[in-house]
Design a protein around this motif. Structure first.
Motif, short mmCIF file in Angstrom:
data_model
loop_
_atom_site.label_atom_id
_atom_site.label_comp_id
_atom_site.label_asym_id
_atom_site.label_seq_id
_atom_site.Cartn_x
_atom_site.Cartn_y
_atom_site.Cartn_z
N VAL A 188 0.03 13.30 -12.58
CA VAL A 188 -0.43 12.99 -13.95
C VAL A 188 0.49 13.74 -14.91
CG1 VAL A 188 -2.31 13.07 -15.60
CG2 VAL A 188 -2.81 12.67 -13.18
N TRP A 189 1.26 13.00 -15.69
CA TRP A 189 2.25 13.58 -16.59
C TRP A 189 1.89 13.24 -18.04
CZ3 TRP A 189 6.77 16.09 -14.66
CH2 TRP A 189 6.95 15.99 -13.28
N ARG A 190 2.10 14.21 -18.94
CA ARG A 190 1.88 13.97 -20.36
C ARG A 190 3.07 14.51 -21.16
NH1 ARG A 190 -1.08 11.19 -18.29
NH2 ARG A 190 -3.36 10.98 -18.51
N HIS A 191 3.33 13.87 -22.30
CA HIS A 191 4.47 14.23 -23.12
C HIS A 191 4.13 15.34 -24.11
CE1 HIS A 191 6.04 9.94 -22.25
NE2 HIS A 191 6.74 10.80 -21.56
N TYR A 192 5.07 16.29 -24.24
CA TYR A 192 4.95 17.37 -25.22
C TYR A 192 6.33 17.67 -25.80
CZ TYR A 192 0.34 17.98 -23.23
OH TYR A 192 -0.94 17.74 -22.79
N SER A 193 6.36 17.92 -27.11
CA SER A 193 7.63 18.21 -27.78
C SER A 193 8.00 19.68 -27.61
CB SER A 193 7.51 17.89 -29.28
OG SER A 193 7.30 16.52 -29.50
N PRO B 62 0.81 -1.24 0.00
CA PRO B 62 0.00 0.00 0.00
C PRO B 62 0.83 1.27 0.00
CG PRO B 62 -0.07 -1.11 2.14
CD PRO B 62 0.56 -2.06 1.19
N GLN B 63 2.08 1.20 0.43
CA GLN B 63 2.93 2.39 0.45
C GLN B 63 3.24 2.89 -0.96
OE1 GLN B 63 3.88 -0.66 1.05
NE2 GLN B 63 5.88 -1.08 0.12
N LEU B 64 3.05 2.04 -1.97
CA LEU B 64 3.32 2.45 -3.34
C LEU B 64 2.17 3.23 -3.96
CD1 LEU B 64 5.12 -0.70 -4.82
CD2 LEU B 64 6.10 1.30 -3.69
N ARG B 65 1.00 3.20 -3.32
CA ARG B 65 -0.16 3.86 -3.91
C ARG B 65 0.07 5.36 -4.09
NH1 ARG B 65 -3.18 5.80 -6.60
NH2 ARG B 65 -5.44 5.52 -6.88
N GLU B 66 0.84 5.98 -3.20
CA GLU B 66 1.05 7.42 -3.28
C GLU B 66 1.91 7.83 -4.47
OE1 GLU B 66 4.94 7.74 -0.31
OE2 GLU B 66 2.94 8.31 0.41
N LEU B 67 2.53 6.87 -5.15
CA LEU B 67 3.32 7.19 -6.33
C LEU B 67 2.45 7.38 -7.56
CD1 LEU B 67 6.28 4.66 -5.97
CD2 LEU B 67 6.12 7.00 -5.09
N PHE B 68 1.17 7.03 -7.46
CA PHE B 68 0.28 7.05 -8.61
C PHE B 68 -0.77 8.14 -8.44
CE2 PHE B 68 2.09 2.88 -8.30
CZ PHE B 68 2.31 2.49 -9.62
N PRO B 69 -1.36 8.62 -9.58
CA PRO B 69 -2.41 9.64 -9.46
C PRO B 69 -3.64 9.09 -8.76
CG PRO B 69 -2.23 8.83 -11.71
CD PRO B 69 -1.05 8.29 -10.97
N VAL B 70 -4.45 10.00 -8.22
CA VAL B 70 -5.65 9.58 -7.49
C VAL B 70 -6.55 8.74 -8.38
CG1 VAL B 70 -7.72 10.39 -6.32
CG2 VAL B 70 -5.54 11.56 -5.96
N SER B 71 -6.80 9.20 -9.60
CA SER B 71 -7.59 8.43 -10.55
C SER B 71 -6.65 7.61 -11.41
CB SER B 71 -8.44 9.34 -11.43
OG SER B 71 -9.07 8.60 -12.44
N MET B 72 -6.95 6.33 -11.56
CA MET B 72 -6.09 5.45 -12.34
C MET B 72 -6.62 5.22 -13.75
SD MET B 72 -3.44 4.46 -10.55
CE MET B 72 -2.95 2.90 -11.25
N ASP B 73 -7.63 5.99 -14.18
CA ASP B 73 -8.25 5.74 -15.47
C ASP B 73 -7.25 5.75 -16.61
OD1 ASP B 73 -10.61 5.54 -14.15
OD2 ASP B 73 -11.36 7.53 -14.70
N THR B 74 -6.36 6.74 -16.63
CA THR B 74 -5.41 6.84 -17.72
C THR B 74 -4.05 6.24 -17.38
OG1 THR B 74 -4.77 9.04 -16.96
CG2 THR B 74 -6.50 8.91 -18.62
#
Length: 429
Positions: free
Chosen positions: A227-232, A76-88
């Protein structure tokens, strides 16, 4: 150098026995395999893994959900590494691991792919001690869903491959930590709406940000943490240190909509490390054939600026594609570059409607009449291109068809550059 040990210590059967999560049911119908299992004789790691991947592909969504449920219940300690919503986010790590496994028999491509992932994962707070937990849950998910092809030999193969995967990522992150932060804070200093759904952002990093024209980065906004997204990058490196991005708001796009419709000058975003190999080799005078679709024109513009700054005379042909003239939001900028540099030719291409409007026809900056059709189809009408290097940026579908077009026009695959994970996976299959 001391290596981090990442091998899961328990067998998959032992792990399943101690799992408090109720497993999702396996497929109701057996998966028909294209590659039958041999009755006799051992198989190498690559063969075993590919058979597992073939079986799991039809149920990948269920296997992914199982993987994350297992990871968050057991660790469970790893949950904080991820966004609140896991949809994407849900399938990103799992599918990245499967992609790496597919590349396991191509060490050079595997190392390049995983090194980028290892460096990029620093911004999430990933530590070496997290890798065994992920490997443990990965193998448990494979055990649950590879009902026809799983065996002790398969498990051993996955342990070996995952150990290699994790060690490459750990080493890349450790090397990157010596010379760069995990992320950069950057203040938005300009926000220009080019169309109702496309904005050009200029940001000032809080410390020097080294990158090359043609590369990309990941961006996190304050409104959607983790939540991270790629941009050039939309320009070559500048003396003032400012960075530019072209962002199109997409349906249900958390980051893109925040950057286009919510962000304003004075807001602060986070930048991950630069990545990507779509860069120019300045040791030659080979011509560049550049295809930019939609906001894919951003890194193409950066490449043109890069060529201009190096002062070498080499032909650069740019085909700038969009559905309509309304979507050619940066055409004037590209045409002005063409006016300044005689070695640069810019051709706008539209696929849905004729290009009608002020500033786009003959007699205007650049002076070339518009072209109609799909971008890959249009470039087949010009050329020859065998003496050029190809540079592609845009939607994955455009890149796939453009790669075929350029290869058909005589450009070898190793001289076609783009940054598309979809194409990387397809090339490995």
């Amino acid at each position: 150098k001391k290596k981090n040990k990442t091998n899961p210590k328990l067998s998959s059967r032992q792990r399943s026995a101690r799992t408090p999560y109720a497993p999702a049911p396996p497929p109701t119908q057996p998966v028909q395999l294209r590659t039958p299992l041999p009755e006799y004789g051992p198989a190498d790691d690559s063969t075993l893994i590919r058979r597992n991947l073939e079986e799991i592909e039809p149920v990948a969504d269920s296997a992914t959900a199982y993987f994350y449920a297992l990871l968050f219940v057991q660790h469970p300690q790893l949950r904080e590494l991820f966004p609140v919503s896991m949809d994407t986010q849900r399938d990103r790590i799992f599918r990245a691991l499967l992609t790496a496994a597919r590349l396991s028999d191509d060490p050079d491509v595997l190392t390049e792919y995983l090194s980028g992932l290892g460096r990029g994962h620093r911004k999430y707070g990933t530590q070496p001690e997290h890798y065994p937990a992920v490997g443990e849950c990965l193998i448990a998910a494979l055990t649950q869903y590879c009902t026809l092809t799983w065996s002790d030999e398969s498990e051993a193969a996955w342990v070996r491959v995952y150990t290699t995967i994790s060690q490459i990522m750990i080493d890349a992150a450790a090397e990157d930590e010596k010379r760069a932060p995990a992320w950069w804070n950057a203040e938005i200093v300009a926000h220009e709406m080019r169309t109702p759904g496309i904005a050009v952002l200029t940001v000032r990093p809080d410390q020097p940000y080294p990158f090359r024209a043609g590369q990309y980065t990941s961006i996190e906004t304050p409104w959607w943490p983790r939540v991270w997204r790629h941009y050039s990058f939309a320009s070559a490196p500048r003396s003032d240190g400012l960075l530019s991005f072209h962002v199109k708001a997409v349906p249900a796009g958390w980051v893109s909509n925040a950057l286009v419709h919510r962000a304003r000058p004075g807001d602060t975003v986070r930048l991950g490390p630069p990545s990507g190999s779509m860069t120019v080799d300045h040791s030659t005078d080979t011509g560049l054939l550049c295809l930019g679709g939609g906001t894919g024109i951003a890194p193409i513009k950066a490449l043109v600026e890069d060529v201009a700054e190096h002062g070498r005379s080499r032909p650069v042909e740019v085909f700038y594609g969009a559905r309509s003239d309304h979507d050619l939001y940066d055409l004037h900028t590209m045409l002005r570059l063409g006016d300044r540099h005689p070695w640069l030719s810019v051709r706008p291409v539209v696929s849905d409607v004729p290009l009608h409007g002020p500033g786009y026809g003959p007699g205007q900056p650049g002076g070339s009449a518009p072209l109609e059709g799909q971008l890959p189809d249009v470039i087949r009408q010009y050329g020859p291109w065998s003496a050029y290097d190809g540079y592609l940026s845009g939607p994955p579908g455009m890149i796939r068809s453009a790669v075929d077009a350029l290869r058909g026009a005589g450009i070898p695959a190793h001289r076609i550059r783009h940054d598309s994970i979809d194409e990387l996976v397809a090339a490995a299959q």
